[in-house]
Design an enzyme around this catalytic site. Structure first.
Site, short mmCIF file in Angstrom:
data_model
loop_
_atom_site.label_atom_id
_atom_site.label_comp_id
_atom_site.label_asym_id
_atom_site.label_seq_id
_atom_site.Cartn_x
_atom_site.Cartn_y
_atom_site.Cartn_z
N LYS A 99 0.83 -1.23 0.00
CA LYS A 99 0.00 0.00 0.00
C LYS A 99 0.85 1.26 0.00
CE LYS A 99 -4.06 -2.06 2.15
NZ LYS A 99 -3.44 -3.30 2.65
N ARG A 100 1.78 1.33 -0.93
CA ARG A 100 2.63 2.51 -1.02
C ARG A 100 1.93 3.63 -1.78
NH1 ARG A 100 4.99 0.09 2.93
NH2 ARG A 100 7.08 -0.71 2.60
#
Ligand SMILES: O=c1ccn([C@@H]2O[C@H](COP(=O)(O)O)[C@@H](O)[C@H]2O)c(=O)[nH]1
Length: 285
Positions: A99-100
């Protein structure tokens, strides 16, 4: 750098062989204890390797939750490298649930870490957040294409708090719906001849997509937009509801479950995976 087949093509083949169950690897502290493992990087590595062993030859995709390795610092990343490398060597596709999300130039570094061929943490796909603007992901989508990798963009997540932000409306579209539409448009532009694109979206199976303004028909149009759907099992969604929930987008939907499988423990994990795989295959038959 060799040019591997696009991620979407590899995902479609893997789903065709094994079905659309995605097994999450989330070494929560309480699970490590239940498994008789230490709450340490070594424990998380053993846990992940045992799940990978149980998935080999059975399951298309695993989704390690990066946070549960990151909490052990550099040793945790080394453990994750070992789990990812072992899974990929066994022919299992790996979606790094990282989840960057950041500015485009910083996203380039995240893309280099997770989806560039030859990187230490090389995975087949990663999850990204579009909340610094879908445009901030452009470079990551280019890296994915050049490396035969996939990207799953958060659209309508499974947690109840998300709706407040993701249902916000601008120009007649919700944030969640707009993101899904942008992912589908990118697939049409970059993967026009593939049945399944390489730019996916995350749609929680706990979500009412009508209320969220996500048009599932847009995701089903060729090339279909792959959907990573967490929320099955522990969060309450049921596999036998997949057709009702995902409608036309069902064929490109990966049904992801973590705790409901991992709770079976080291002795029950093989049977738990097989049992959930059977349920998933029945649901999409
Ligand atoms: O919308 C989202 C996006 C990601 N997740 C992640 O999936 C797993 C779910 O674990 P369960 O034990 O099956 O509930 C976890 O890693 C989440 O961070 C999600 O749940 N919802």
């Amino acid at each position: 750098m060799s040019s591997p087949a696009p991620f979407g093509d590899r995902l479609a083949a893997a789903i065709g062989s094994f079905g659309p169950l995605c097994v999450g690897i989330d070494p929560h502290a309480h699970l490590l204890e239940d498994w008789g493992l230490s709450d340490s990087s070594a424990g998380a590595e053993q846990f992940g390797l045992r799940v990978v062993e149980a998935c080999a030859g059975e399951i298309a995709v695993i989704k390690p939750q990066v946070a549960f390795y990151e909490r052990f610092g550099s040793a945790g990343f080394a453990a994750l490298e070992s789990v990812i490398g072992t899974a990929r060597a066994a022919g299992i596709l790996v979606i790094a649930d990282a989840k960057r999300g950041d500015l485009g130039s910083t996203m380039a570094a995240y893309a280099s870490a997770w989806i560039e061929q030859g990187s230490a943490l090389e995975s087949d796909a990663m999850t990204v957040s579009p909340y610094l603007g879908f445009g901030s992901l452009e470079g990551t989508l280019d890296t994915a294409k050049a490396n035969g990798k996939g990207v799953f963009v958060l659209s309508a997540t499974s947690n109840p708090e998300a709706a407040e932000l993701q249902t916000s409306v601008r120009d007649g579209r919700t944030v969640a719906g707009a993101i899904a539409g942008l992912a589908a448009a990118r697939n049409a532009a970059d993967y026009p001849t593939s049945p399944l694109g390489s730019v996916g979206v995350v749609l929680g199976a706990t979500v009412d997509f009508d209320a969220l303004g996500v048009d599932l028909d847009v995701l089903a149009a060729s090339p279909a937009t792959p959907v990573l759907a967490p929320g099955f099992g522990h969060q309450g969604a049921r596999f036998d509801e997949v057709r009702r929930l995902f409608a036309a987008a069902t064929p490109g939907t990966l049904m992801s479950a973590s705790r409901s499988i991992l709770a079976a423990g080291p002795d029950g994990i093989v049977e738990a995976i097989r049992a959930q795989k059977r349920q998933v295959l029945e649901a999409v038959a």
